[in-house]
Design a protein around this motif. Structure first.
Motif, PDB file in Angstrom:
ATOM      1  N   MET A  16       0.840  -1.194   0.000  1.00 51.33           N
ATOM      2  CA  MET A  16       0.000   0.000   0.000  1.00 51.33           C
ATOM      3  C   MET A  16       0.884   1.258   0.000  1.00 51.33           C
ATOM      4  O   MET A  16       0.700   2.165  -0.814  1.00 51.33           O
ATOM      5  N   ASP A  17       1.878   1.275   0.935  1.00 49.84           N
ATOM      6  CA  ASP A  17       2.767   2.440   1.024  1.00 49.84           C
ATOM      7  C   ASP A  17       3.584   2.632  -0.252  1.00 49.84           C
ATOM      8  O   ASP A  17       3.602   3.713  -0.849  1.00 49.84           O
ATOM      9  N   LEU A  18       4.271   1.541  -0.639  1.00 54.87           N
ATOM     10  CA  LEU A  18       5.120   1.634  -1.823  1.00 54.87           C
ATOM     11  C   LEU A  18       4.305   1.968  -3.064  1.00 54.87           C
ATOM     12  O   LEU A  18       4.705   2.778  -3.895  1.00 54.87           O
ATOM     13  N   GLY A  19       3.155   1.320  -3.163  1.00 55.71           N
ATOM     14  CA  GLY A  19       2.303   1.530  -4.332  1.00 55.71           C
ATOM     15  C   GLY A  19       1.893   2.991  -4.452  1.00 55.71           C
ATOM     16  O   GLY A  19       1.993   3.595  -5.532  1.00 55.71           O
ATOM     17  N   LEU A  20       1.446   3.558  -3.323  1.00 52.40           N
ATOM     18  CA  LEU A  20       1.002   4.952  -3.350  1.00 52.40           C
ATOM     19  C   LEU A  20       2.156   5.893  -3.682  1.00 52.40           C
ATOM     20  O   LEU A  20       2.028   6.807  -4.500  1.00 52.40           O
ATOM     21  N   THR A  21       3.302   5.645  -3.020  1.00 51.05           N
ATOM     22  CA  THR A  21       4.468   6.496  -3.263  1.00 51.05           C
ATOM     23  C   THR A  21       4.893   6.417  -4.728  1.00 51.05           C
ATOM     24  O   THR A  21       5.143   7.432  -5.379  1.00 51.05           O
TER      25      THR A  21
END
Ligand code: ATP
Ligand code: MG
Lengths: 278, 286
Positions: free
Chosen positions: B88-93
């Motif tokens: 979720m974090d990596l994807g959004l970033t």
């Protein structure tokens, strides 16, 4: 050759005596309002006949390349007029092909893609383009290097690729700026014979810049000798040589004499050029 | 179209190139070369640093709050991977970085070309680019928040803005450097002005444009994380700030490792892309 001609047939009915008419053309680089620039060409008037092979000889820096750029339409004519049978030159056109002194190949395209570029612009069918491109690559002895990039070729090979690219579109007028300058002696001779043979078959109007007196006499019907900068046309000579005879033309006494004579004229200009440089 | 009688002639060089003599290298030599290849050495350097990190923390030479154990950090990342937080974090970033990057580049390349080819465009934009390039772009963030709100739009605008400058100046310089003869060649074959731009100027300027892009990619990632840290919310930057606020140093380091890995993969990917796009270029062969 004519059957494969990609351009529409010539429809003009002009007698075709004048190939390129250069009237009172001068050219300056830099400077504004005629002040402080370099005068590269000084009132050049030269009538290049249709279907003649015209060699342009002159010392380095006398404006030979500049004159070709003007005929090609790449650089706007500042004063005077340049006219071909298709009208006054105002810009580049595929019926005036050019081989640049520094080849100017497209470095991101392979040899084959380079030669195909002009044919695509002419709108030839795909199959014909390929065949035609390969034919001309073969003609300049680059078969086997179709898929090489220019950066993988020697200088002489790049030069031959550039020649193939220009010949492939079969321009009516062919401008060549020292096209064999980067070739070794043997390849040079082969290419000279090849070019003269193409010329005999297709009868283009050729303007051929060279430093090499022998080359000029071997190839050309007429030779113009330019003065050191600012460039003027100093002499125009006819090369009356019976080329149909099968013997080695370069060994004939009249060939050797003409070469000697021209060399004398060029030498004076070359000395003037080196003086001017100091 | 028959060829004239001319001496049959195949350049010796042509034959030499056509049949390169492959020499069988010795097994040992091959293994050695493999061991010392660039990638292996680079990976070895990173491995040594990681081992040193783990050793120093295990020996208790630093307080675990200041520098938690690598194994603890990896465990956190593993758990975050299991519950999906990492992705979720990596994807959004990554999404924000990519969106901003592509918008910035899509504006920068045409503008850079036009600046080089058109005096009017150059007069107007040259001073703006000269002033904007060395400025800390992040100082515009409050303005973007004011204009575009506190959600993704202002983050993406911020990222696009910072990716824009390296690419526009590289494209401008690259386009100015295209030599006239190649352009003339295309025109002599009947290429129109728009074709000259697309078919000649862009490929000729590509090495420099890619250099600008290679600068813009890390700049974009940095801007993304910094923007996320300043504005909060999901994404690696926001998660790291949240972890910091709860004195969760393992969480902060997990974020650092995640962004480091993401950055390395993206930068390597761009390098590969450059090598592929410039396979015609002399730089591709040494
Ligand atoms: N872009 C330019 N700007 C300023 N001066 C130029 C430019 N191009 C050519 N010149 C000058 O114009 C003169 C003629 O140049 P040109 O390239 O036409 O000579 P050339 O006869 O082709 O020489 P060479 O045989 O060495 O190729 C030279 O003295 C050169 O210094
Ligand atoms: Mg020249």
């Amino acid at each position: 050759m004519n059957a494969a001609r990609p351009q529409p047939a010539r429809t003009d009915t002009a007698p075709g005596d004048v190939g390129i008419e250069i009237r009172d053309v001068s050219h300056q680089y830099g400077g504004r309002g005629g002040q402080g620039g370099v005068t590269a060409l000084d009132h050049i008037t030269l009538h290049i006949r249709a279907n003649e092979f015209h060699a342009l000889l002159g010392p380095s820096g006398c404006g030979k390349s500049t004159l070709l750029y003007l005929i090609g339409g790449f650089v706007p004519v500042q004063s005077g007029v340049i006219e071909t049978r298709r009208g006054v030159v105002t810009g580049p056109s595929p019926d005036r092909g050019i081989v640049f002194q520094n080849f100017a190949l497209f470095p991101w395209k392979t040899v084959l893609q380079n030669v195909l570029y002009g044919l695509e612009k002419l709108g030839l069918p795909k199959k014909d383009r390929e065949d035609r491109a390969r034919h001309f690559i073969d003609l300049v002895h680059l078969s086997g290097f179709e898929n090489a990039y220019p950066s993988q070729l020697s200088g002489g090979m790049q030069q031959r690729a550039a020649i193939a690219r220009t010949l492939a579109v079969d321009p009516e007028i062919l401008l060549m700026d020292e096209p064999f300058g980067a070739l070794d002696a043997q390849t040079r001779r082969v290419m000279q014979e090849e070019l003269r043979a193409i010329f005999e078959r297709t009868r283009k109007t050729v303007v051929f810049v060279t430093h090499d007196v022998q080359e000029a006499v071997f190839l050309a019907d007429r030779i113009s000798i330019m003065s050191a900068r600012p460039g003027r046309i100093q002499h125009i000579l006819d090369v009356d040589m019976d080329r149909s005879r099968g013997d080695e033309i370069t060994k004939r006494p009249e060939f050797v004499d003409l070469g000697e004579h021209i060399w004398g004229l060029v030498r004076d200009q070359a000395i003037a050029a080196t003086r001017g440089a100091h | 179209m028959t060829r004239p009688a001319s001496p049959a002639f195949t350049p010796a060089r042509a034959r030499g190139r056509a049949a390169p003599g492959p020499q069988a290298p010795s097994m040992l030599g091959a293994v050695w070369r493999r061991l010392t290849s660039d990638t292996v050495i680079q990976l070895a350097v990173i491995a040594v640093l990681l081992i040193a990190w783990e050793t120093v923390t295990r020996l208790g030479l630093v307080h675990p709050f200041l520098l938690p154990r690598l194994s603890a950090v990896l465990e956190r990342i593993y758990n975050n991977a299991l519950n999906g937080k990492v992705f979720m974090d990596l994807g959004l970033t990554l999404y924000r970085a990519a969106a901003g990057f592509f918008i910035g580049v899509a504006v920068a390349i045409p503008l850079g070309v036009m600046m080089a080819r058109n005096a009017g465009v150059r007069w107007f934009f040259d001073p703006l680019v000269s002033i904007g390039f060395p400025m800390p772009k992040i100082s515009f963030l409050p303005i973007f928040i004011l204009w575009f709100g506190i959600f993704d739009t202002s983050k993406i605008v911020m990222i696009a803005f910072s990716c824009f400058f390296p690419v526009v100046s590289a494209t401008y310089a690259g386009t100015l450097g295209v030599d006239k003869w190649v352009i003339w060649s295309a025109r002599s074959f009947g290429a129109r002005e728009s074709q000259v731009l697309r078919e000649v100027v862009l490929p000729m300027a590509l090495p420099q444009i890619l250099t600008g892009i290679q600068i813009a990619v890390p700049v974009g990632l940095i801007t993304t994380v910094v923007t996320e840290m300043l504005m909060g919310g999901p994404g690696i930057g926001g998660s790291m700030m949240a972890a910091g606020r709860f004195a969760d140093s393992v969480g902060v380091f997990a974020g650092i490792v995640e962004i480091a890995v993401l950055g390395a993969i993206v930068v390597k990917g761009v390098e590969r892309m450059r090598a592929y796009l410039l396979r015609w270029h002399a730089e591709a062969r040494h």
